[in-house]
Structure formats: C-alpha cells, structure tokens
Design a protein around this motif. Structure first.
Motif, PDB file in Angstrom:
ATOM      1  N   GLY A  45       0.784  -1.233   0.000  1.00 53.50           N
ATOM      2  CA  GLY A  45       0.000   0.000   0.000  1.00 53.50           C
ATOM      3  C   GLY A  45       0.811   1.277   0.000  1.00 53.50           C
ATOM      4  O   GLY A  45       0.252   2.357   0.150  1.00 53.50           O
ATOM      5  N   TYR A  46       2.123   1.178  -0.182  1.00 52.69           N
ATOM      6  CA  TYR A  46       2.967   2.379  -0.221  1.00 52.69           C
ATOM      7  C   TYR A  46       3.221   2.748  -1.678  1.00 52.69           C
ATOM      8  O   TYR A  46       4.201   2.340  -2.280  1.00 52.69           O
ATOM      9  N   SER A  47       2.323   3.542  -2.239  1.00 47.22           N
ATOM     10  CA  SER A  47       2.382   3.856  -3.665  1.00 47.22           C
ATOM     11  C   SER A  47       3.320   5.008  -3.990  1.00 47.22           C
ATOM     12  O   SER A  47       3.709   5.176  -5.139  1.00 47.22           O
ATOM     13  N   ILE A  48       3.692   5.810  -3.001  1.00 45.70           N
ATOM     14  CA  ILE A  48       4.582   6.942  -3.253  1.00 45.70           C
ATOM     15  C   ILE A  48       5.974   6.624  -2.721  1.00 45.70           C
ATOM     16  O   ILE A  48       6.154   6.341  -1.539  1.00 45.70           O
ATOM     17  N   HIS A  49       6.936   6.684  -3.612  1.00 50.37           N
ATOM     18  CA  HIS A  49       8.343   6.428  -3.297  1.00 50.37           C
ATOM     19  C   HIS A  49       9.074   7.737  -3.583  1.00 50.37           C
ATOM     20  O   HIS A  49       9.049   8.234  -4.708  1.00 50.37           O
ATOM     21  N   ALA A  50       9.700   8.311  -2.567  1.00 57.51           N
ATOM     22  CA  ALA A  50      10.291   9.640  -2.706  1.00 57.51           C
ATOM     23  C   ALA A  50      11.715   9.690  -2.174  1.00 57.51           C
ATOM     24  O   ALA A  50      12.073   8.952  -1.255  1.00 57.51           O
ATOM     25  N   PHE A  51      12.494  10.580  -2.761  1.00 55.89           N
ATOM     26  CA  PHE A  51      13.831  10.908  -2.266  1.00 55.89           C
ATOM     27  C   PHE A  51      13.835  12.385  -1.915  1.00 55.89           C
ATOM     28  O   PHE A  51      13.293  13.205  -2.662  1.00 55.89           O
ATOM     29  N   LEU A  52      14.430  12.723  -0.781  1.00 54.02           N
ATOM     30  CA  LEU A  52      14.502  14.113  -0.351  1.00 54.02           C
ATOM     31  C   LEU A  52      15.941  14.492  -0.035  1.00 54.02           C
ATOM     32  O   LEU A  52      16.611  13.803   0.743  1.00 54.02           O
ATOM     33  N   TYR A  53      16.403  15.561  -0.657  1.00 53.05           N
ATOM     34  CA  TYR A  53      17.659  16.177  -0.246  1.00 53.05           C
ATOM     35  C   TYR A  53      17.317  17.133   0.879  1.00 53.05           C
ATOM     36  O   TYR A  53      16.408  17.954   0.751  1.00 53.05           O
ATOM     37  N   ILE A  54      18.023  17.019   1.986  1.00 52.24           N
ATOM     38  CA  ILE A  54      17.735  17.804   3.182  1.00 52.24           C
ATOM     39  C   ILE A  54      18.792  18.887   3.346  1.00 52.24           C
ATOM     40  O   ILE A  54      19.992  18.612   3.278  1.00 52.24           O
ATOM     41  N   TYR A  55      18.327  20.111   3.560  1.00 51.75           N
ATOM     42  CA  TYR A  55      19.190  21.265   3.810  1.00 51.75           C
ATOM     43  C   TYR A  55      18.843  21.801   5.191  1.00 51.75           C
ATOM     44  O   TYR A  55      17.727  22.285   5.407  1.00 51.75           O
ATOM     45  N   THR A  56      19.763  21.697   6.119  1.00 50.09           N
ATOM     46  CA  THR A  56      19.477  22.124   7.492  1.00 50.09           C
ATOM     47  C   THR A  56      19.441  23.646   7.590  1.00 50.09           C
ATOM     48  O   THR A  56      20.151  24.353   6.863  1.00 50.09           O
ATOM     49  N   LYS A  57      18.604  24.128   8.519  1.00 45.48           N
ATOM     50  CA  LYS A  57      18.453  25.562   8.732  1.00 45.48           C
ATOM     51  C   LYS A  57      19.395  26.076   9.814  1.00 45.48           C
ATOM     52  O   LYS A  57      19.678  27.257   9.868  1.00 45.48           O
TER      53      LYS A  57
END
Length: 135
Positions: free
Chosen positions: A61-73
């Motif tokens: 049931g996990y239809s969305i597969h995403a990658f996120l580049y994280i930029y810390t504040k």
C-alpha cells in the motif's frame, strides 16, 4: 582476497539468498560441502554481513516512493533527527552526505495526504528538495 569463485558465490547469493548449498555449488562448479565452506569463510571475513528479503512496497500500500535532499536551517541537527525518530515508519533509508545537501532520505508513503503531513512537519526543521520515483 576474493577469487572468481568467491565473486560468483556472492553474485548468486545476492540474487537468491535462500538457495541450498547444493544448488549454489552446482552453479559455481563446486560440491555443496565446498560451497558451504566458502560461504562460511565469506561470512567470517565480513564479505557477507546479513541475509535479507526484498518486500514489494506497492503491494503493502505504499504507492509513493520519494527521495529528499535535506538542507538544514541551523547548526543543530537534533530537532530534525528527533522528527525522523518520531516518523521512522515513513523513512526507508537516511544518509548523511556531502555535496548537494546535508542528508539524503528515501521514504515511502501510502498517499498524498501522508506525504503532505510528513513534509509539513519536516519543513519546521529543515528545507528540502523532493523527487518522486516514477518507475
């Protein structure tokens, strides 16, 4: 040092870690007992660290597969890491990286509402660049 037979064993086990030693031996031209001895040595020397399975996330049931580049504040990453700990069910992999961004995160979501909830919470701690896997 690995020889060609060791490399072939690693290749075969990567494709199917559940095969019998007899079957593995036949594929790499050894007896089952010789293959088992080689596998034991590869485990002892750390070339094989674990056996695992690959789960079909779409069927779960996990239809969305995403990658996120994280930029810390800020220089303190602790609030961000605490957020991740609270939302670990959504995170498949998380890496501290060099280059573009501070972290790279791989996530799975059941739908857009779950993704939006996660991103709203995430944005309280860091900025991000989102990429959705198409295929």
């Amino acid at each position: 040092m690995l020889d060609q037979t060791d490399r072939k064993i690693l290749e075969e086990l990567s494709g199917n870690g559940r095969m019998t030693m007899k079957e593995l031996g036949a594929r790499v031209h050894l007896t089952g007992q010789a293959a088992a001895s080689r596998v034991a040595r590869l485990e002892e020397e750390g070339f094989i660290s674990k056996y695992t399975i690959e789960v079909n996330q779409q069927k779960l049931g996990y239809s969305i597969h995403a990658f996120l580049y994280i930029y810390t504040k800020s220089i303190s990453h602790q609030p961000y890491l605490a957020f991740l700990d609270e939302n670990k069910k959504d995170v498949v992999n998380h890496y501290k990286i060099s280059g573009d961004g501070c972290y790279l995160m791989e996530c799975r979501f059941s739908g857009n509402e779950e993704l939006d909830r996660f991103l709203t919470g995430l944005n309280k701690h860091v900025n991000y660049k989102l990429s959705i896997v198409i295929k």
